[in-house]
Write a protein that holds these residues in place. Sequence first.
Motif, PDB file in Angstrom:
ATOM      1  N   HIS A 174       7.527 -12.326  -0.142  1.00 14.48           N
ATOM      2  CA  HIS A 174       8.814 -11.955  -0.953  1.00 14.48           C
ATOM      3  C   HIS A 174      10.046 -12.206  -0.374  1.00 14.48           C
ATOM      4  O   HIS A 174      11.149 -12.388  -0.968  1.00 14.48           O
ATOM      5  CB  HIS A 174       8.325 -10.326  -1.301  1.00 14.48           C
ATOM      6  CG  HIS A 174       7.505 -10.024  -2.265  1.00 14.48           C
ATOM      7  ND1 HIS A 174       7.000  -8.911  -2.535  1.00 14.48           N
ATOM      8  CD2 HIS A 174       6.776 -10.824  -3.066  1.00 14.48           C
ATOM      9  CE1 HIS A 174       6.281  -8.881  -3.380  1.00 14.48           C
ATOM     10  NE2 HIS A 174       5.794 -10.122  -3.729  1.00 14.48           N
TER      11      HIS A 174
ATOM     12  N   GLN B 144       1.233 -12.078 -10.099  1.00 14.43           N
ATOM     13  CA  GLN B 144       1.791 -10.710  -9.333  1.00 14.43           C
ATOM     14  C   GLN B 144       0.944  -9.580  -9.833  1.00 14.43           C
ATOM     15  O   GLN B 144       0.524  -8.651  -9.022  1.00 14.43           O
ATOM     16  CB  GLN B 144       3.214 -10.358  -9.530  1.00 14.43           C
ATOM     17  CG  GLN B 144       3.989 -11.245  -8.690  1.00 14.43           C
ATOM     18  CD  GLN B 144       4.073 -11.148  -7.086  1.00 14.43           C
ATOM     19  OE1 GLN B 144       3.659  -9.825  -6.740  1.00 14.43           O
ATOM     20  NE2 GLN B 144       4.526 -11.850  -6.686  1.00 14.43           N
ATOM     21  N   ARG B 145       0.599  -9.622 -11.084  1.00 16.66           N
ATOM     22  CA  ARG B 145      -0.454  -8.352 -11.733  1.00 16.66           C
ATOM     23  C   ARG B 145      -1.677  -8.560 -11.024  1.00 16.66           C
ATOM     24  O   ARG B 145      -2.351  -7.457 -10.661  1.00 16.66           O
ATOM     25  CB  ARG B 145      -0.362  -8.810 -13.180  1.00 16.66           C
ATOM     26  CG  ARG B 145      -1.301  -7.590 -13.814  1.00 16.66           C
ATOM     27  CD  ARG B 145      -1.194  -7.926 -15.398  1.00 16.66           C
ATOM     28  NE  ARG B 145       0.090  -7.834 -16.028  1.00 16.66           N
ATOM     29  CZ  ARG B 145       0.581  -9.097 -16.714  1.00 16.66           C
ATOM     30  NH1 ARG B 145      -0.264  -9.861 -16.852  1.00 16.66           N
ATOM     31  NH2 ARG B 145       1.715  -8.860 -17.371  1.00 16.66           N
TER      32      ARG B 145
ATOM     33  N   LEU C 225      -1.601  -7.174  -7.502  1.00 12.68           N
ATOM     34  CA  LEU C 225      -1.525  -5.532  -7.804  1.00 12.68           C
ATOM     35  C   LEU C 225      -2.733  -5.110  -7.876  1.00 12.68           C
ATOM     36  O   LEU C 225      -3.166  -3.923  -7.153  1.00 12.68           O
ATOM     37  CB  LEU C 225      -0.492  -5.157  -8.890  1.00 12.68           C
ATOM     38  CG  LEU C 225      -0.470  -3.709  -9.068  1.00 12.68           C
ATOM     39  CD1 LEU C 225      -0.091  -2.976  -7.755  1.00 12.68           C
ATOM     40  CD2 LEU C 225       0.729  -3.247 -10.184  1.00 12.68           C
TER      41      LEU C 225
ATOM     42  N   ARG D 113       1.236  -0.645  -1.461  1.00 11.99           N
ATOM     43  CA  ARG D 113       1.558  -0.933  -2.791  1.00 11.99           C
ATOM     44  C   ARG D 113       3.479  -0.554  -3.141  1.00 11.99           C
ATOM     45  O   ARG D 113       4.036  -1.252  -3.706  1.00 11.99           O
ATOM     46  CB  ARG D 113       0.956   0.172  -3.796  1.00 11.99           C
ATOM     47  CG  ARG D 113      -0.508  -0.370  -4.099  1.00 11.99           C
ATOM     48  CD  ARG D 113      -1.242   0.013  -5.308  1.00 11.99           C
ATOM     49  NE  ARG D 113      -0.955   1.561  -5.333  1.00 11.99           N
ATOM     50  CZ  ARG D 113      -1.916   2.382  -5.005  1.00 11.99           C
ATOM     51  NH1 ARG D 113      -3.040   1.895  -4.225  1.00 11.99           N
ATOM     52  NH2 ARG D 113      -1.677   3.687  -5.137  1.00 11.99           N
TER      53      ARG D 113
ATOM     54  N   HIS E 217       5.004  -3.514  -1.443  1.00 15.36           N
ATOM     55  CA  HIS E 217       4.730  -4.602  -2.544  1.00 15.36           C
ATOM     56  C   HIS E 217       6.011  -4.676  -3.537  1.00 15.36           C
ATOM     57  O   HIS E 217       6.599  -5.709  -3.939  1.00 15.36           O
ATOM     58  CB  HIS E 217       3.497  -4.696  -3.025  1.00 15.36           C
ATOM     59  CG  HIS E 217       3.244  -5.906  -4.130  1.00 15.36           C
ATOM     60  ND1 HIS E 217       3.076  -5.535  -5.574  1.00 15.36           N
ATOM     61  CD2 HIS E 217       3.016  -7.217  -4.072  1.00 15.36           C
ATOM     62  CE1 HIS E 217       2.706  -6.487  -6.271  1.00 15.36           C
ATOM     63  NE2 HIS E 217       2.726  -7.622  -5.245  1.00 15.36           N
ATOM     64  N   ARG E 218       6.196  -3.360  -4.116  1.00 10.92           N
ATOM     65  CA  ARG E 218       7.074  -3.380  -5.188  1.00 10.92           C
ATOM     66  C   ARG E 218       8.385  -3.137  -4.638  1.00 10.92           C
ATOM     67  O   ARG E 218       9.310  -4.262  -5.114  1.00 10.92           O
ATOM     68  CB  ARG E 218       6.774  -1.894  -5.737  1.00 10.92           C
ATOM     69  CG  ARG E 218       7.780  -1.657  -7.012  1.00 10.92           C
ATOM     70  CD  ARG E 218       7.395  -0.546  -7.844  1.00 10.92           C
ATOM     71  NE  ARG E 218       8.088  -0.574  -8.862  1.00 10.92           N
ATOM     72  CZ  ARG E 218       8.028   0.869  -9.845  1.00 10.92           C
ATOM     73  NH1 ARG E 218       7.447   1.667  -9.673  1.00 10.92           N
ATOM     74  NH2 ARG E 218       8.529   0.402 -11.125  1.00 10.92           N
TER      75      ARG E 218
ATOM     76  N   GLY F 207       9.165  -6.951  -3.690  1.00  7.41           N
ATOM     77  CA  GLY F 207       9.492  -7.604  -4.782  1.00  7.41           C
ATOM     78  C   GLY F 207      10.900  -7.662  -5.734  1.00  7.41           C
ATOM     79  O   GLY F 207      11.354  -8.690  -5.866  1.00  7.41           O
ATOM     80  N   LEU F 208      11.305  -6.322  -5.819  1.00  5.02           N
ATOM     81  CA  LEU F 208      12.550  -5.840  -6.546  1.00  5.02           C
ATOM     82  C   LEU F 208      13.608  -6.882  -5.470  1.00  5.02           C
ATOM     83  O   LEU F 208      14.484  -7.312  -6.165  1.00  5.02           O
ATOM     84  CB  LEU F 208      12.886  -4.752  -6.376  1.00  5.02           C
ATOM     85  CG  LEU F 208      12.046  -3.814  -7.567  1.00  5.02           C
ATOM     86  CD1 LEU F 208      12.253  -2.232  -7.333  1.00  5.02           C
ATOM     87  CD2 LEU F 208      12.661  -4.080  -8.698  1.00  5.02           C
TER      88      LEU F 208
ATOM     89  N   TRP G 186       9.554  -7.145 -13.983  1.00  5.93           N
ATOM     90  CA  TRP G 186       8.245  -6.612 -13.976  1.00  5.93           C
ATOM     91  C   TRP G 186       8.101  -5.514 -13.038  1.00  5.93           C
ATOM     92  O   TRP G 186       7.566  -4.578 -13.124  1.00  5.93           O
ATOM     93  CB  TRP G 186       7.160  -7.735 -14.113  1.00  5.93           C
ATOM     94  CG  TRP G 186       5.670  -7.585 -13.710  1.00  5.93           C
ATOM     95  CD1 TRP G 186       4.818  -7.117 -14.838  1.00  5.93           C
ATOM     96  CD2 TRP G 186       5.318  -7.284 -12.562  1.00  5.93           C
ATOM     97  NE1 TRP G 186       3.894  -6.835 -14.404  1.00  5.93           N
ATOM     98  CE2 TRP G 186       3.831  -6.716 -13.026  1.00  5.93           C
ATOM     99  CE3 TRP G 186       5.397  -7.118 -11.462  1.00  5.93           C
ATOM    100  CZ2 TRP G 186       2.831  -6.256 -12.070  1.00  5.93           C
ATOM    101  CZ3 TRP G 186       4.509  -6.898 -10.331  1.00  5.93           C
ATOM    102  CH2 TRP G 186       3.157  -6.385 -10.703  1.00  5.93           C
ATOM    103  N   PHE G 187       8.677  -6.034 -11.736  1.00  2.00           N
ATOM    104  CA  PHE G 187       8.693  -5.031 -10.665  1.00  2.00           C
ATOM    105  C   PHE G 187       9.347  -3.703 -10.902  1.00  2.00           C
ATOM    106  O   PHE G 187       8.822  -2.555 -10.456  1.00  2.00           O
ATOM    107  CB  PHE G 187       9.272  -5.808  -9.429  1.00  2.00           C
ATOM    108  CG  PHE G 187       8.129  -6.340  -8.681  1.00  2.00           C
ATOM    109  CD1 PHE G 187       7.216  -5.654  -7.796  1.00  2.00           C
ATOM    110  CD2 PHE G 187       8.314  -7.853  -8.889  1.00  2.00           C
ATOM    111  CE1 PHE G 187       6.208  -6.543  -7.084  1.00  2.00           C
ATOM    112  CE2 PHE G 187       7.137  -8.430  -8.085  1.00  2.00           C
ATOM    113  CZ  PHE G 187       6.194  -7.973  -7.231  1.00  2.00           C
TER     114      PHE G 187
ATOM    115  N   TYR H 287       5.737  -2.363 -13.670  1.00  2.34           N
ATOM    116  CA  TYR H 287       4.780  -2.313 -12.288  1.00  2.34           C
ATOM    117  C   TYR H 287       3.807  -1.337 -12.663  1.00  2.34           C
ATOM    118  O   TYR H 287       2.616  -1.519 -12.285  1.00  2.34           O
ATOM    119  CB  TYR H 287       5.663  -2.126 -11.088  1.00  2.34           C
ATOM    120  CG  TYR H 287       4.816  -2.224  -9.921  1.00  2.34           C
ATOM    121  CD1 TYR H 287       4.855  -3.407  -9.205  1.00  2.34           C
ATOM    122  CD2 TYR H 287       4.183  -1.270  -9.266  1.00  2.34           C
ATOM    123  CE1 TYR H 287       4.292  -3.737  -8.143  1.00  2.34           C
ATOM    124  CE2 TYR H 287       3.428  -1.147  -8.071  1.00  2.34           C
ATOM    125  CZ  TYR H 287       3.424  -2.589  -7.586  1.00  2.34           C
ATOM    126  OH  TYR H 287       2.959  -2.773  -6.362  1.00  2.34           O
TER     127      TYR H 287
END
Length: 307
Positions: free
Chosen positions: A145, A240-241, A244, A256, A259-260, A263-264, A301-302, A306
Amino acid sequence: MDVSVIIVSYNTYTFTHEAVASAFSATKDLDIEVIVVDNNSPDESAPRLKAAFANQNLRLTIIENEENAGFSAANNQGAAIASGRHLFFLNPDTIVHEGAINALAEFIAQHPKAGAVGPHVLNTDGTNQVSVAYFTSGWRILKHHLPFLNVFDGSAAERYPQKTKPVEVVKGCAIMIHRDTLKAVGGWDERYFMYSEETELCLALHNAGYTNYFIKEACITHHGGQSSMAYYAEQQVVQQRSALQFLRRHHGLTTRMIHRISGLIGFGARALIFPIAAILRPSQAAGYKLRGEAASRLFRWFLIEYA
């Protein structure tokens, strides 16, 4: 039968035709078949392929699905009717180089505990493409990311191995596996529609006591992403889905969260930078615009979708 080549196609007639032809022409001294599982392609790939190869006396089977079953399920469809001792799962946007299938099959025959084995992958222009990957971790998510972190990681070059070696994950565009080994881990996990399925498979093989390998002597060209460029932004969300989904199955809350949050930050920054890059480099504006739109979609999405 020595090898069954299984190709899952979706809306990629020209590339699939080339992949099928290359698999047959590049293979010597092996008894092979090619199975194409077409996921209801709008471009009518299945009937066009049947017509194109009708008079060539090749062991070619084409399955026409009435809906898009997804990559994993379609791979399992092909494996279910395959006759080969070894199963070679090949993306439609690939070209098999001479001797590649032989090299992979010979390696598996000599290494009974080999799990998934993958070839050296080249880009369309002949440059090296990333051929291997690692099992997911918080640090690897951060590097993906936030690419600037790769300067602090001395292992980046290991994504381009210079010799045959054990690896954690082989690239999903070309994977060979003994049919009994695939059965031992239950086949491809059909809970993944598309993306992350090769990581799940390689992890299952690793946990079952098999070793995955990169085979330098085998080579293919992978054009990359040909069935998804028309909806690039949504394809990135699907990717990305699936990531996850993998994290939820194999990692805890901390990973997780990494990851979030990363990602943002990462895709939020891209959403701002790419439009500026499009202005500064007008010759590459179309590519930057596409990537900017995808980054904006991923940021949403994030942020919103999410959970």
